[in-house]
Write a protein that holds these residues in place. Sequence first.
Motif, PDB file in Angstrom:
ATOM      1  N   MET A 126     -11.405  10.475  -5.076  1.00  0.00           N
ATOM      2  CA  MET A 126     -10.412   9.438  -4.836  1.00  0.00           C
ATOM      3  C   MET A 126     -10.916   8.098  -5.376  1.00  0.00           C
ATOM      4  O   MET A 126     -12.119   7.832  -5.360  1.00  0.00           O
ATOM      5  N   PRO A 127     -10.006   7.242  -5.811  1.00  0.00           N
ATOM      6  CA  PRO A 127     -10.421   5.911  -6.281  1.00  0.00           C
ATOM      7  C   PRO A 127     -10.783   5.016  -5.090  1.00  0.00           C
ATOM      8  O   PRO A 127     -10.166   5.096  -4.029  1.00  0.00           O
ATOM      9  N   THR A 128     -11.788   4.176  -5.276  1.00  0.00           N
ATOM     10  CA  THR A 128     -12.178   3.270  -4.202  1.00  0.00           C
ATOM     11  C   THR A 128     -11.083   2.247  -3.905  1.00  0.00           C
ATOM     12  O   THR A 128     -11.087   1.629  -2.843  1.00  0.00           O
ATOM     13  N   SER A 129     -10.121   2.100  -4.823  1.00  0.00           N
ATOM     14  CA  SER A 129      -9.000   1.185  -4.564  1.00  0.00           C
ATOM     15  C   SER A 129      -8.215   1.619  -3.327  1.00  0.00           C
ATOM     16  O   SER A 129      -7.591   0.790  -2.661  1.00  0.00           O
ATOM     17  N   ASN A 136     -13.699   0.176  -9.950  1.00  0.00           N
ATOM     18  CA  ASN A 136     -13.021   1.367 -10.479  1.00  0.00           C
ATOM     19  C   ASN A 136     -13.783   2.634 -10.138  1.00  0.00           C
ATOM     20  O   ASN A 136     -13.576   3.666 -10.777  1.00  0.00           O
ATOM     21  N   ASP A 137     -14.658   2.562  -9.164  1.00  0.00           N
ATOM     22  CA  ASP A 137     -15.457   3.720  -8.773  1.00  0.00           C
ATOM     23  C   ASP A 137     -14.597   4.741  -8.027  1.00  0.00           C
ATOM     24  O   ASP A 137     -13.447   4.486  -7.676  1.00  0.00           O
ATOM     25  N   LEU A 177      -2.204   9.653   6.682  1.00  0.00           N
ATOM     26  CA  LEU A 177      -1.124  10.437   6.073  1.00  0.00           C
ATOM     27  C   LEU A 177      -0.888  10.031   4.621  1.00  0.00           C
ATOM     28  O   LEU A 177      -0.621  10.871   3.773  1.00  0.00           O
ATOM     29  N   HIS A 178      -1.006   8.741   4.336  1.00  0.00           N
ATOM     30  CA  HIS A 178      -0.879   8.277   2.944  1.00  0.00           C
ATOM     31  C   HIS A 178      -1.970   8.920   2.086  1.00  0.00           C
ATOM     32  O   HIS A 178      -1.712   9.383   0.973  1.00  0.00           O
ATOM     33  N   THR A 179      -3.181   8.944   2.615  1.00  0.00           N
ATOM     34  CA  THR A 179      -4.298   9.558   1.901  1.00  0.00           C
ATOM     35  C   THR A 179      -4.068  11.047   1.702  1.00  0.00           C
ATOM     36  O   THR A 179      -4.256  11.577   0.601  1.00  0.00           O
ATOM     37  N   TYR A 180      -3.640  11.738   2.745  1.00  0.00           N
ATOM     38  CA  TYR A 180      -3.356  13.180   2.635  1.00  0.00           C
ATOM     39  C   TYR A 180      -2.255  13.422   1.613  1.00  0.00           C
ATOM     40  O   TYR A 180      -2.331  14.372   0.825  1.00  0.00           O
ATOM     41  N   SER A 181      -1.237  12.583   1.627  1.00  0.00           N
ATOM     42  CA  SER A 181      -0.145  12.740   0.649  1.00  0.00           C
ATOM     43  C   SER A 181      -0.671  12.583  -0.772  1.00  0.00           C
ATOM     44  O   SER A 181      -0.268  13.319  -1.679  1.00  0.00           O
TER      45      SER A 181
END
Length: 186
Positions: A126-129, A136-137, A177-181
């Motif tokens: 996943m992006p660190t953003s 941009n890691d 949930l946003h992350t899971y999506s």
Amino acid sequence: NEPISIETAVEFAKNDLEEKIASKLLFGSVLTDEDLEYEQKVLSEEHMISSAERGTVYHKVFQNIDIKNVHNIKEQLCKIKETLLSENERNLIEDDKVVAVFNNELFNNISNNAIVLKEREFYAKMPTSLLNHASNDTFVLQGVIDLIIFDGNETIVLDYKTGSYSAEKLEKYKFQLHTYSSVVER
């Protein structure tokens, strides 16, 4: 307050009880029937259940529900409780709450062609953003998604929650949930 295990709670209770008994003996007091009843209550595992342990039992029930056939949710729940749960676990389940979860529009409208995935473990770069970092890691995220439903053009991602909630917890759940999506979209 973090949930604690039954063993830790029993150990705390034992220490509390030992201090109470030691204090009574030290000052020449007699242990009463009430003291002995308290001991039995304190040492009973049924009395020492954390919210995490209760949530684990609910997850066990939810992962065994046939969500494409929730019209018979009461029968499913009865069978699950009889065949998969210990007596202590059965006592933790409130049937009305389980029935309420699955007697809603979401579950009643799932088609027979839907693909249902339960308890799906994932590892995703996943992006660190995602964590509001400017770089941009990337990082590796690991987790388990309780329920994913692919039904036609719709994808539904659910994470069961059984504890109390607050505005702060809801924000964390939204992020989760946003992350899971995001993981499912990949």
